[in-house]
Design a protein around this motif. Structure first.
Motif, PDB file in Angstrom:
ATOM      1  N   GLY A 183       0.864  -1.190  -0.101  1.00  0.00           N
ATOM      2  CA  GLY A 183      -0.277  -0.148  -0.043  1.00  0.00           C
ATOM      3  C   GLY A 183       0.748   1.335   0.129  1.00  0.00           C
ATOM      4  N   ALA A 184       2.010   1.403   0.880  1.00  0.00           N
ATOM      5  CA  ALA A 184       2.673   2.330   0.913  1.00  0.00           C
ATOM      6  C   ALA A 184       3.563   2.827  -0.364  1.00  0.00           C
ATOM      7  N   LEU A 185       3.986   1.758  -0.992  1.00  0.00           N
ATOM      8  CA  LEU A 185       4.739   1.814  -2.493  1.00  0.00           C
ATOM      9  C   LEU A 185       3.721   2.196  -3.366  1.00  0.00           C
ATOM     10  N   LEU A 186       2.392   1.654  -3.495  1.00  0.00           N
ATOM     11  CA  LEU A 186       1.391   2.318  -4.350  1.00  0.00           C
ATOM     12  C   LEU A 186       0.966   3.721  -4.096  1.00  0.00           C
ATOM     13  N   GLY A 187       0.974   4.178  -3.038  1.00  0.00           N
ATOM     14  CA  GLY A 187       0.788   5.519  -2.696  1.00  0.00           C
ATOM     15  C   GLY A 187       2.143   6.321  -3.209  1.00  0.00           C
ATOM     16  N   LEU A 188       3.217   5.906  -2.922  1.00  0.00           N
ATOM     17  CA  LEU A 188       4.472   6.814  -3.548  1.00  0.00           C
ATOM     18  C   LEU A 188       4.193   6.729  -5.190  1.00  0.00           C
ATOM     19  N   ALA A 189       3.908   5.481  -5.709  1.00  0.00           N
ATOM     20  CA  ALA A 189       3.913   5.595  -7.234  1.00  0.00           C
ATOM     21  C   ALA A 189       2.658   6.416  -7.666  1.00  0.00           C
ATOM     22  N   LEU A 190       1.599   6.664  -7.127  1.00  0.00           N
ATOM     23  CA  LEU A 190       0.517   7.300  -7.757  1.00  0.00           C
ATOM     24  C   LEU A 190       0.612   8.919  -7.451  1.00  0.00           C
ATOM     25  N   ALA A 191       1.890   9.381  -6.661  1.00  0.00           N
ATOM     26  CA  ALA A 191       1.867  10.564  -6.174  1.00  0.00           C
ATOM     27  C   ALA A 191       1.762  11.493  -7.494  1.00  0.00           C
ATOM     28  N   PHE A 192       2.695  11.453  -8.290  1.00  0.00           N
ATOM     29  CA  PHE A 192       2.546  12.729  -9.503  1.00  0.00           C
ATOM     30  C   PHE A 192       1.607  12.441 -10.501  1.00  0.00           C
ATOM     31  N   PRO A 193       1.200  11.012 -10.677  1.00  0.00           N
ATOM     32  CA  PRO A 193       0.036  10.768 -11.473  1.00  0.00           C
ATOM     33  C   PRO A 193      -1.179  11.318 -10.942  1.00  0.00           C
ATOM     34  N   THR A 194      -1.460  11.288  -9.683  1.00  0.00           N
ATOM     35  CA  THR A 194      -2.594  11.900  -9.037  1.00  0.00           C
ATOM     36  C   THR A 194      -2.531  13.359  -9.318  1.00  0.00           C
ATOM     37  N   ALA A 195      -1.308  14.032  -9.007  1.00  0.00           N
ATOM     38  CA  ALA A 195      -1.219  15.657  -9.338  1.00  0.00           C
ATOM     39  C   ALA A 195      -1.566  15.939 -10.923  1.00  0.00           C
ATOM     40  N   ALA A 196      -1.103  15.192 -11.656  1.00  0.00           N
ATOM     41  CA  ALA A 196      -1.302  15.548 -13.053  1.00  0.00           C
ATOM     42  C   ALA A 196      -3.034  15.259 -13.416  1.00  0.00           C
ATOM     43  N   MET A 197      -3.593  14.259 -12.885  1.00  0.00           N
ATOM     44  CA  MET A 197      -4.995  13.867 -13.276  1.00  0.00           C
ATOM     45  C   MET A 197      -5.911  14.881 -12.636  1.00  0.00           C
ATOM     46  N   VAL A 198      -5.647  15.124 -11.350  1.00  0.00           N
ATOM     47  CA  VAL A 198      -6.540  16.148 -10.683  1.00  0.00           C
ATOM     48  C   VAL A 198      -6.405  17.616 -11.409  1.00  0.00           C
TER      49      VAL A 198
END
Length: 446
Positions: free
Chosen positions: A307-322
């Protein structure tokens, strides 16, 4: 009926329902802070200043939570888990219902935001004492080989509470804007009275946990549990707080700050964002239980790391998508954060944290770990995110960088702690905590 005859499933369900009601009350405020309070209680301020003030009152609840954790943790380790859980439910329910009848700034001026802060403090104290008791109710009744599964039911209260809060606010948002801002949002808070009655009835039907009953019968109740905790396991407590960082950050970034950002900055429909948060929370409830069950087979640490690694991996994609403002991208980001990341991280932690500490001060330990770390990990997240967005000229990229830092700190903290899967509830690794020798008689004064 003796404690040995009580069904762990029934107790876990009671812990889940009670926790869901308490967190509904607490997170209802967060939803209102992002959509309502800046307009009704801080309308004398400019747009950004009102937003900061609204999120500031949200953070006050987290500042009050350690106070509630210390108070109820102390008495929970001395008197018992059950009594404290009833009191926390009453305090939270009354505080939330009073928010629903609080006059606005236009009616009573500066007294309105002052009273709002007072009621938020009351909420913080109530939920501060709730967490440790709800978790221990489930974990201390659970069979040793299934603590991850049954313990995770208490953790479903957080996404479950958010689901209820988002669902109720989503329904209220169907009203015309004038009606919603006038009385619609208040109904959401007043529903707490009904939920308080339901939760109280459920918790009154549950017995005291066998682990605490054993401590009492062995005359091992400690006069000042938190003092013994700090003497015996300060390193474990500090590292446990580190593992809490990614959990609290993820939850409040997605459910509070990105809610406001998506609606107020990029212009996504309020109803759409609330529905996305509701869907993410529902997924989070399911994955919290799945992750808890998996931790009984694979270990607490491996499931948490995923879960923690998934949170790290999604950090920048989330910023771009939102930031894109594309409705589907925003919805996908919110569902992934609150469902996949949060559910996977949070699931194994109820059993993991409980297995780190001794029964004699376990309520104090979990309350201190969760509530003290929650000030930074949870309560300040929307304010920090707002400040980073302002510093970054309206962009979410600095928030994504902060997300990465949080995930790394959490992963390092978990790495430095022992695996607790398969450990007897009373077995504390001597490499983590020295053996305590000073026991106090149960008859010592409170």
């Amino acid at each position: 009926m003796s404690a040995s005859q009580v069904s762990p499933g029934r107790v876990a369900l009671a812990a889940a329902v009670g926790a869901t009601i308490e967190w509904y009350d607490f997170f209802l405020y967060g939803t209102a802070a992002g959509l309502v309070f800046d307009k009704l209680y801080f309308d004398g301020l400019s747009g950004s200043a009102a937003t900061f003030a609204s999120f500031g009152t949200f953070a006050v609840g987290f500042l009050a939570r350690p106070v509630g954790g210390l108070i109820f943790g102390h008495f929970g380790d001395r008197i018992g888990r059950k009594a404290m859980l009833i009191w926390t439910l009453v305090i939270m329910g009354v505080g939330t219902a009073l928010v629903g009848v609080l006059p606005t700034y236009d009616s009573i001026g500066v007294l309105a935001p002052i009273l709002l802060v007072v009621l938020r403090i009351l909420q913080g104290i109530g939920v501060g004492g709730e967490y440790g008791g709800a978790v221990l109710l489930a974990v201390e009744f659970a069979p040793p080989q299934r603590r991850g599964f049954f313990g995770s039911f208490a953790h479903t209260g957080v996404p479950g509470g958010l689901f209820l809060a988002s669902a109720v606010f989503s329904l209220a948002s169907l009203l015309p804007d004038a009606a919603f801002m006038s009385w619609g949002w208040r109904v959401c808070f007043l529903l707490s009275i009904v939920l308080l009655a339901i939760g109280s009835w459920i918790r009154l039907s549950v017995m005291e946990t066998p682990a605490f009953q054993q401590v009492k019968s062995d005359h091992e109740v400690i006069k000042v549990p938190v003092k013994e905790l700090l003497r015996c396991q300060p390193r474990t407590l500090l590292l446990g707080m580190g593992t809490r960082f990614i959990e609290g950050f993820t939850y409040n970034l997605y459910s509070v700050y990105l809610l406001a950002y998506a609606v107020n900055t990029v212009g996504v429909e309020k109803q759409t964002v609330l529905d996305a948060i509701m869907a993410g929370a529902a997924l989070g409830v399911a994955l919290t239980v799945v992750a808890g069950a998996l931790s009984d087979r694979l270990g607490r640490k491996p499931v948490y790391r995923i879960g923690a690694l998934l949170g790290l991996a999604l950090a920048f994609p989330t910023a771009a998508m939102v930031s894109s403002g594309v409705t589907l991208a925003v919805v996908a980001s919110l569902v992934a954060g609150l469902g996949l990341v949060y559910g996977t991280v949070y699931g194994p932690l109820a059993a993991f944290w409980s297995e780190l500490f001794e029964t004699r001060y376990r309520y104090s330990a979990l309350s201190t770990l969760y509530q003290v770390s929650g000030v930074l990990a949870s309560g300040l997240t929307p304010i920090i995110a707002a400040a980073l967005v302002t510093l970054g000229g309206g962009s979410l990229w600095l928030v994504a960088c902060y997300n990465v830092v949080v995930a790394v700190i959490s992963l390092i903290s978990m790495q430095l702690l022992p695996e607790t899967h398969g450990r007897p509830l009373e077995a504390v690794d001597e490499s983590v905590a020295p053996v305590a020798t000073e026991l106090r008689p149960a008859r010592a004064s409170v």
